[in-house]
Scaffold this motif. Sequence first.
Motif, PDB file in Angstrom:
ATOM      1  N   THR A 203       0.817  -1.211   0.000  1.00  0.00           N
ATOM      2  CA  THR A 203       0.000   0.000   0.000  1.00  0.00           C
ATOM      3  C   THR A 203       0.854   1.266   0.000  1.00  0.00           C
ATOM      4  OG1 THR A 203      -1.788  -1.134   1.178  1.00  0.00           O
ATOM      5  CG2 THR A 203      -1.777   1.279   1.268  1.00  0.00           C
TER       6      THR A 203
ATOM      7  N   LEU B 123      -5.996   8.911   5.063  1.00  0.00           N
ATOM      8  CA  LEU B 123      -6.221   7.473   5.018  1.00  0.00           C
ATOM      9  C   LEU B 123      -6.253   7.001   3.568  1.00  0.00           C
ATOM     10  CD1 LEU B 123      -8.968   7.254   7.784  1.00  0.00           C
ATOM     11  CD2 LEU B 123      -6.495   6.854   8.021  1.00  0.00           C
ATOM     12  N   VAL B 124      -5.898   5.745   3.373  1.00  0.00           N
ATOM     13  CA  VAL B 124      -5.793   5.198   2.020  1.00  0.00           C
ATOM     14  C   VAL B 124      -6.932   4.215   1.789  1.00  0.00           C
ATOM     15  CG1 VAL B 124      -4.312   3.966   0.394  1.00  0.00           C
ATOM     16  CG2 VAL B 124      -3.286   5.475   2.109  1.00  0.00           C
ATOM     17  N   ASN B 125      -7.702   4.438   0.735  1.00  0.00           N
ATOM     18  CA  ASN B 125      -8.816   3.552   0.400  1.00  0.00           C
ATOM     19  C   ASN B 125      -8.310   2.225  -0.154  1.00  0.00           C
ATOM     20  OD1 ASN B 125     -10.777   5.530   1.088  1.00  0.00           O
ATOM     21  ND2 ASN B 125     -10.478   6.503  -0.926  1.00  0.00           N
ATOM     22  N   ALA B 126      -9.226   1.261  -0.257  1.00  0.00           N
ATOM     23  CA  ALA B 126      -8.849  -0.075  -0.728  1.00  0.00           C
ATOM     24  C   ALA B 126      -8.259  -0.057  -2.128  1.00  0.00           C
ATOM     25  CB  ALA B 126     -10.076  -0.989  -0.672  1.00  0.00           C
ATOM     26  N   ASP B 127      -8.687   0.901  -2.957  1.00  0.00           N
ATOM     27  CA  ASP B 127      -8.177   0.974  -4.326  1.00  0.00           C
ATOM     28  C   ASP B 127      -6.899   1.800  -4.445  1.00  0.00           C
ATOM     29  OD1 ASP B 127      -9.113   3.512  -3.910  1.00  0.00           O
ATOM     30  OD2 ASP B 127     -10.485   3.540  -5.629  1.00  0.00           O
TER      31      ASP B 127
ATOM     32  N   GLY C 232      -8.304   8.864   1.030  1.00  0.00           N
ATOM     33  CA  GLY C 232      -9.595   9.028   1.650  1.00  0.00           C
ATOM     34  C   GLY C 232      -9.638  10.206   2.598  1.00  0.00           C
TER      35      GLY C 232
ATOM     36  N   ASN D  41       0.572  13.059   0.266  1.00  0.00           N
ATOM     37  CA  ASN D  41       0.318  12.379   1.537  1.00  0.00           C
ATOM     38  C   ASN D  41       1.617  12.303   2.319  1.00  0.00           C
ATOM     39  OD1 ASN D  41      -1.230  11.159   3.490  1.00  0.00           O
ATOM     40  ND2 ASN D  41      -1.518   9.221   2.399  1.00  0.00           N
TER      41      ASN D  41
ATOM     42  N   SER E  58      -6.538   4.967  -3.571  1.00  0.00           N
ATOM     43  CA  SER E  58      -6.803   6.407  -3.608  1.00  0.00           C
ATOM     44  C   SER E  58      -6.824   6.966  -2.184  1.00  0.00           C
ATOM     45  CB  SER E  58      -8.132   6.684  -4.301  1.00  0.00           C
ATOM     46  OG  SER E  58      -9.213   6.095  -3.569  1.00  0.00           O
TER      47      SER E  58
ATOM     48  N   ASN F 200      -6.834  12.017   8.372  1.00  0.00           N
ATOM     49  CA  ASN F 200      -6.666  11.322   9.651  1.00  0.00           C
ATOM     50  C   ASN F 200      -6.703  12.340  10.786  1.00  0.00           C
ATOM     51  OD1 ASN F 200      -6.280   9.105  11.303  1.00  0.00           O
ATOM     52  ND2 ASN F 200      -4.269   8.561  10.494  1.00  0.00           N
TER      53      ASN F 200
END
Length: 596
Positions: A149, A235-239, A243, A207, A241, A246
Amino acid sequence: MSTYAAPLHDMLFAMKEVGGLDAIAAQPGREDLSADLVEAILEEAAKFAAGQVDPINAPGDKVGARWHVGHTVTAAPGYGPVYQAFCETGWHAMPARTELGGQGLPTLVSTAVAEMWKSCSLAFSLCQMLTQGAVEAIAHHASEEIKATYLPKMVAGTWTGTMNLTEPQAGSDLAAVRSKAVPEGDHYRVSGTKIFITWGEHDLAENIIHLVLARLPDAPEGVKGISLFLCPKFLVNADGSLGARNDLACTSIEHKLGIHGSPTAVMSFGDGPGAIGYLIGQPHQGLACMFTMMNHARLNVGLEGLGVSERAYQHARAYALERVQGRTLVAGSRSIIGHPDVRRMLMDMKARVEAMRALAYYTAGQLDRAASHEDASVRAPCQSRVELLTPVVKGWCTEQAQRVTWLGVQVHGGMGFIEETGAALYLRDARITTIYEGTTGIQANDLVGRKLCREGGHTLDALLAELRTDATRMVAEGRASGTDDLGHSLLQGVQALDGATRHLLATYAAQPAAVHAGAVPFLLLTGHVVAGWLLVRLAEAAAAQLAAGAADADFLRAKLTTARHYMAHVLSECAGLQAVVQTGAETTLGLTDAQF
């Protein structure tokens, strides 16, 4: 301001003669690492450093990074476009391993390249340095999911990284860390305040990935109860990208003596429900994980001492060659470089810079052997030597930088005290290097405590034996080339270091306070002697090439003169340092608290 010119000839000479570049290139898997390729890499890095990084240094120092209401920070003028070009041209990713998206070059090569960034803008270079350190910590200790990730974007520089250790009440005492992490499903909620966070907030990358030391609810007291957590700014989305933001914020940045272009942040985690964080490594093993990053940083801060010193020397040399004042005493000189005392200062700067380079490159070469030599019986002692020399590179090089940069101001005379001439910039930037990532005292305590006395002196004894063998051989063989004087001087330095070493080993168990009272002088003594040994090796190589009719005779003769100057003006300090190590503790520890 003077124009930066990378000392490519000296860098390549040190890489080959003390860094062991040819032997490293001959290792399996290095078939494409030719001398021409290394030279081409350095030349391209030199162009980028001089053309893009150096010009932003003075404006960045003058204006600095700026904090705004809303917890945002804008980088210093010019940093944004240069950072984008730095990443797009692959320089940010270059030090990383190929499987992480880097070029997989030897540490020795990336060390030489990094020296240029640090020479041209120490503040700018810190962003890459901290990110690469975070990359190493994640690559060694995180889960495969976290690696997948975060690492590709961090290596590329799209995301940057930080190290969050220090707290207001704790300072360097990590046992006093109070930040907390509470389990919540597949993550943790982190809360606490961290200070002195280099590049903790900025607008160069999309980021920022914070590595944070904190305690779990069941954590034991002291350093054995610290865990390491990854807390992204976004925060990092599942795909993949980005989010939501934090629960962490930069509440201010420090107003500092130097490195103004590098924002030093106060970071607040968990003002709301707690910052979402992910455990790196095992619970309560955070300090061991963080030391992967810390050791990377310590070697790189030592390299900062070299880089800023090289730039200060170039700046002072340019001024001395141009400034005309008074009647000169040196034939052929019209400017102040014809004054013997100015010449003395420039020679001192030059000798110490070349000694720092030799020590940093030698240690980088040992790190390469420890990591990739095909023979395990070679890897192990190389790793031990790297561990021994890491606090020396950090502590000794940065202490030398204090002298070199203030000499740079002194060469300028009264104009050096005026900011517009630029000499003071390097002095101010260099000052932090003996403090952050562990003060010189902390490095010295590590050297005499962990690396010498607790190990019984085995690694240093092996190094001393090699130094003594080289010095003795040079005395015998150097008569023909006229370099036996260097061997004699080195032998005297080796004897001083050996005597101080025997004293510490014999004294440590019964008088640890006395040993630590002499720890910094011992670190300086170690650095003086080991760097002197490497300068002698460079001088020996220069003499051999001169005898063979090499074309660069002026450069090679200068190497010999510089080594002799170091022996006369720096290595001559060793007897005094030995005396301080062996007899200085009585007065250091002689007063009561009330008598100070």
